[in-house]
Design a protein around this motif. Structure first.
Motif, PDB file in Angstrom:
ATOM      1  N   GLY A 202     -29.083  52.928   1.182  1.00 31.61           N
ATOM      2  CA  GLY A 202     -29.086  54.074   0.276  1.00 31.61           C
ATOM      3  C   GLY A 202     -29.965  53.862  -0.939  1.00 31.61           C
ATOM      4  N   ASP A 203     -29.853  52.686  -1.551  1.00 33.08           N
ATOM      5  CA  ASP A 203     -30.616  52.439  -2.779  1.00 33.08           C
ATOM      6  C   ASP A 203     -32.105  52.263  -2.514  1.00 33.08           C
ATOM      7  OD1 ASP A 203     -28.444  52.704  -4.339  1.00 33.08           O
ATOM      8  OD2 ASP A 203     -28.489  50.710  -5.212  1.00 33.08           O
ATOM      9  N   ILE A 204     -32.455  51.586  -1.426  1.00 34.25           N
ATOM     10  CA  ILE A 204     -33.879  51.387  -1.147  1.00 34.25           C
ATOM     11  C   ILE A 204     -34.536  52.707  -0.737  1.00 34.25           C
ATOM     12  CG2 ILE A 204     -35.509  50.285   0.437  1.00 34.25           C
ATOM     13  CD1 ILE A 204     -33.893  47.765   0.257  1.00 34.25           C
ATOM     14  N   LEU A 205     -33.825  53.542   0.021  1.00 35.22           N
ATOM     15  CA  LEU A 205     -34.365  54.869   0.341  1.00 35.22           C
ATOM     16  C   LEU A 205     -34.519  55.719  -0.921  1.00 35.22           C
ATOM     17  CD1 LEU A 205     -32.552  55.865   3.655  1.00 35.22           C
ATOM     18  CD2 LEU A 205     -34.976  55.379   3.336  1.00 35.22           C
ATOM     19  N   THR A 206     -33.525  55.611  -1.815  1.00 37.99           N
ATOM     20  CA  THR A 206     -33.619  56.331  -3.084  1.00 37.99           C
ATOM     21  C   THR A 206     -34.826  55.856  -3.875  1.00 37.99           C
ATOM     22  OG1 THR A 206     -31.219  56.591  -3.150  1.00 37.99           O
ATOM     23  CG2 THR A 206     -32.408  56.925  -5.209  1.00 37.99           C
ATOM     24  N   ALA A 207     -35.005  54.522  -3.937  1.00 39.47           N
ATOM     25  CA  ALA A 207     -36.153  53.957  -4.656  1.00 39.47           C
ATOM     26  C   ALA A 207     -37.461  54.450  -4.061  1.00 39.47           C
ATOM     27  CB  ALA A 207     -36.088  52.435  -4.617  1.00 39.47           C
ATOM     28  N   TYR A 208     -37.532  54.503  -2.746  1.00 44.07           N
ATOM     29  CA  TYR A 208     -38.763  54.960  -2.077  1.00 44.07           C
ATOM     30  C   TYR A 208     -39.064  56.419  -2.409  1.00 44.07           C
ATOM     31  CZ  TYR A 208     -41.866  56.572   1.614  1.00 44.07           C
ATOM     32  OH  TYR A 208     -42.906  57.153   2.297  1.00 44.07           O
ATOM     33  N   MET A 209     -38.041  57.272  -2.365  1.00 46.14           N
ATOM     34  CA  MET A 209     -38.260  58.690  -2.635  1.00 46.14           C
ATOM     35  C   MET A 209     -38.626  58.920  -4.099  1.00 46.14           C
ATOM     36  SD  MET A 209     -35.321  60.474  -0.261  1.00 46.14           S
ATOM     37  CE  MET A 209     -36.003  62.109  -0.464  1.00 46.14           C
ATOM     38  N   LEU A 210     -38.010  58.140  -4.997  1.00 51.90           N
ATOM     39  CA  LEU A 210     -38.375  58.246  -6.407  1.00 51.90           C
ATOM     40  C   LEU A 210     -39.791  57.737  -6.647  1.00 51.90           C
ATOM     41  CD1 LEU A 210     -35.022  57.094  -8.049  1.00 51.90           C
ATOM     42  CD2 LEU A 210     -36.008  59.386  -8.121  1.00 51.90           C
ATOM     43  N   PHE A 211     -40.177  56.695  -5.906  1.00 54.06           N
ATOM     44  CA  PHE A 211     -41.544  56.186  -6.036  1.00 54.06           C
ATOM     45  C   PHE A 211     -42.548  57.238  -5.563  1.00 54.06           C
ATOM     46  CE2 PHE A 211     -45.303  53.795  -4.770  1.00 54.06           C
ATOM     47  CZ  PHE A 211     -45.472  52.952  -5.860  1.00 54.06           C
ATOM     48  N   SER A 212     -42.211  57.951  -4.491  1.00 53.06           N
ATOM     49  CA  SER A 212     -43.086  59.029  -4.011  1.00 53.06           C
ATOM     50  C   SER A 212     -43.202  60.124  -5.068  1.00 53.06           C
ATOM     51  CB  SER A 212     -42.538  59.617  -2.710  1.00 53.06           C
ATOM     52  OG  SER A 212     -42.512  58.642  -1.681  1.00 53.06           O
ATOM     53  N   ARG A 213     -42.095  60.375  -5.734  1.00 54.13           N
ATOM     54  CA  ARG A 213     -42.132  61.374  -6.811  1.00 54.13           C
ATOM     55  C   ARG A 213     -42.992  60.880  -7.973  1.00 54.13           C
ATOM     56  NH1 ARG A 213     -37.107  64.832  -9.002  1.00 54.13           N
ATOM     57  NH2 ARG A 213     -37.257  65.448  -6.827  1.00 54.13           N
ATOM     58  N   TYR A 214     -42.916  59.588  -8.259  1.00 53.17           N
ATOM     59  CA  TYR A 214     -43.777  59.013  -9.299  1.00 53.17           C
ATOM     60  C   TYR A 214     -45.246  59.207  -8.945  1.00 53.17           C
ATOM     61  CZ  TYR A 214     -46.814  55.229 -10.898  1.00 53.17           C
ATOM     62  OH  TYR A 214     -47.888  54.511 -11.338  1.00 53.17           O
ATOM     63  N   ARG A 215     -45.609  58.958  -7.697  1.00 53.62           N
ATOM     64  CA  ARG A 215     -47.010  59.109  -7.291  1.00 53.62           C
ATOM     65  C   ARG A 215     -47.454  60.566  -7.385  1.00 53.62           C
ATOM     66  NH1 ARG A 215     -48.644  56.181  -1.870  1.00 53.62           N
ATOM     67  NH2 ARG A 215     -50.664  56.868  -2.707  1.00 53.62           N
ATOM     68  N   ALA A 216     -46.534  61.484  -7.117  1.00 53.45           N
ATOM     69  CA  ALA A 216     -46.891  62.902  -7.184  1.00 53.45           C
ATOM     70  C   ALA A 216     -47.018  63.390  -8.622  1.00 53.45           C
ATOM     71  CB  ALA A 216     -45.855  63.746  -6.435  1.00 53.45           C
ATOM     72  N   SER A 217     -46.111  62.954  -9.486  1.00 52.76           N
ATOM     73  CA  SER A 217     -46.083  63.444 -10.872  1.00 52.76           C
ATOM     74  C   SER A 217     -46.810  62.525 -11.838  1.00 52.76           C
ATOM     75  CB  SER A 217     -44.631  63.589 -11.335  1.00 52.76           C
ATOM     76  OG  SER A 217     -43.991  62.322 -11.382  1.00 52.76           O
ATOM     77  N   ARG A 218     -47.065  61.268 -11.418  1.00 55.37           N
ATOM     78  CA  ARG A 218     -47.688  60.250 -12.277  1.00 55.37           C
ATOM     79  C   ARG A 218     -46.868  60.017 -13.537  1.00 55.37           C
ATOM     80  NH1 ARG A 218     -52.848  61.949 -14.056  1.00 55.37           N
ATOM     81  NH2 ARG A 218     -52.411  64.093 -13.494  1.00 55.37           N
ATOM     82  N   SER A 219     -45.550  60.161 -13.392  1.00 49.62           N
ATOM     83  CA  SER A 219     -44.630  59.985 -14.510  1.00 49.62           C
ATOM     84  C   SER A 219     -44.129  58.540 -14.549  1.00 49.62           C
ATOM     85  CB  SER A 219     -43.449  60.954 -14.368  1.00 49.62           C
ATOM     86  OG  SER A 219     -42.419  60.614 -15.262  1.00 49.62           O
TER      87      SER A 219
END
Length: 479
Positions: free
Chosen positions: A63-80
């Motif tokens: 659960g946590d690693i999948l969450t980290a991956y999806m948040l990382f994808s969001r970081y790449r999209a938003s550059r936040s």
């Protein structure tokens, strides 16, 4: 934050609606109720279920690693940058549970693996449950400090540095909890960790989780789906620590209940992210449908504009502009192929007198009827009939010789005459008639369009001078 960065963040942060808030409140109140009910009985010992801890940890890691991956994808999209910090927070909690389960006594070996000491598992639990709120607080603080998006060329570099730093941090914590087992304060004795409270370590971890929960509530108030369920995750972590401290020992009722809170903490945000992805997908499909509808409407509008710009509004046949364009194209085509091109210019005899006698509406009806007869006459040919201006019309006949053009012209003249439209004001007859001028040429690439029109007009004037209601070719009248 620049405009592109703001748009990316706004797109990815879906606002929470009434239903989402109601569900979050229900889950939060349920967790509080269950934890409150368990607290008085938390120290009751239960049977040691061997598969429970590995299954729980596996779920947590996934659960946590999948969450980290999806948040990382969001970081790449938003550059936040704050989103990168939140991603690494979940990566940290997911990775640190791996040494935690490996050193846990009685799971894979009586004393644990990887050089585990008698306190390694509980200290890794401490760093786990203390690291999460620290990461949340770092995320909240970074939102105030880093409002500009990361430069596009540095997004991947920052991401690699952050992930590598998180992995090294987990490794350092593991070394501290195992190699430094004897150097760390003792917070557990024979499976009993009430010393966690008396040593002050437990209350510090609890306070960090409380501050993280309060900070998340104060900063975002659950306004977006992500932050709404991040608040629930923070609450579940706080309740996990609370029930664990009061349970006092492993495999007690409180200890088992605390693990359930951990699962909620690991699952809440990833469920929110999946929900957001689904919402974004639905939004994308709707926008795609709207785009297609807009493109269809735009095409229809363009077709209508093209039709309006190339057709005469009254007769609905090509207008002067379209006539000029077609004539130029057909001249070029005939010049290349060596074929003849014929042009008929015609107008209504005594049309001004007709308008004065019958009115403009009557004149419009005559023009419409003649336009229909022209289209019927050239049906099946490659010709183009157009309203040249006023009561004058033109017919372009590519590939037609003088003789063929004269036959078509005479056919048109006869069709109009046979309509027997009364024209009491005509000086040359009792009915509406037309005069036609014809001109044929084998055009070259140097032939001018104006030259052909002028010669066809000259033939038309000859037809009028010859008594009207006739076809004239280059000034030679034909009855």
């Amino acid at each position: 934050m620049n405009q592109s960065g703001q748009e990316a963040v706004q797109l990815l942060h879906i606002h929470s609606g009434r239903n989402e808030v109601r569900l979050a409140w229900t889950v939060g109140l349920f967790l509080l109720a269950v934890s409150a009910a368990v607290l008085p009985f938390g120290s009751i010992m239960l049977p040691e279920v061997k598969p429970f801890l590995p299954a729980f940890i596996a779920w947590f890691i996934l659960g946590d690693i999948l969450t980290a991956y999806m948040l990382f994808s969001r970081y790449r999209a938003s550059r936040s940058l704050p989103m990168l910090i939140l991603s690494c927070t979940y990566l940290y909690t997911g990775l640190i549970t791996i040494p935690h389960i490996l050193v846990f006594p009685g799971v894979f070996s009586p004393t644990g693996l990887l050089g585990a000491g008698d306190q390694s598992a509980v200290w890794l639990w401490t760093f786990w449950h203390g690291g999460f709120p620290v990461g949340i607080l770092a995320y909240l603080l970074s939102q105030r400090l880093y409002t500009r998006p990361v430069e596009s060329r540095k997004v991947l570099l920052y991401g690699l540095i952050a992930v590598a730093g998180t992995v090294l941090l987990v490794f350092a914590v593991y070394l501290l909890a195992t190699r430094g087992n004897d150097l760390l304060p003792r917070i557990i004795q024979k499976g009993n960790f009430r010393i966690l409270i008396t040593s002050g370590v437990g209350p510090v971890v609890w306070a960090l989780n409380l501050i993280a929960l309060a900070g998340t509530l104060w900063k975002h108030r659950g306004r977006s789906i992500l932050h709404l369920w991040l608040t629930i995750a923070s609450l579940a972590f706080l309740l996990d620590v609370t029930v664990t401290l009061y349970s006092g020992a492993r495999y007690s009722l409180g200890w088992y209940a605390a693990r359930i809170n951990s699962l909620v903490a690991a699952t809440a945000v990833i469920c929110a992210l999946i929900y957001e992805v689904n919402r974004l997908y639905v939004r994308l499909v709707k926008q795609h449908d709207l785009l297609q509808a807009s493109q269809t409407e735009l095409k229809q509008a363009n077709d209508q504009l093209l039709r309006l710009s190339s057709l005469d509004g009254l007769t609905e046949i090509p207008n002067r502009r379209r006539f000029d364009g077609v004539l130029a194209l057909e001249m070029d085509a005939c010049a290349r192929s060596g074929k003849p091109l014929s042009l008929l210019m015609l107008d209504v005899d005594h049309f001004k007198a007709y308008n004065d006698h019958y009115g403009h509406q009557g004149g419009d009806r005559v023009l419409k009827l003649i336009a229909k007869r022209l289209e019927r006459a050239i049906d099946g040919t490659k010709g183009t009939a157009a309203r040249y201006g006023g009561e004058e019309f033109g017919i372009i006949l590519p590939g037609y010789s003088m003789k063929e053009a004269m036959i078509i012209g005479e056919n048109i003249r006869g069709m109009v005459e046979k309509e027997r439209i009364p024209h009491e004001a005509s000086a040359s007859g009792s009915y509406v008639t037309i005069s036609i001028g014809a001109y044929s040429i084998y055009p070259s690439m140097d032939t001018q369009r104006e030259e052909i029109i002028s010669l066809a007009d000259r033939a038309l004037y000859s037809a009028k001078a010859g008594g009207r209601n006739r076809v004239s070719y280059n000034g030679s009248a034909q009855a």
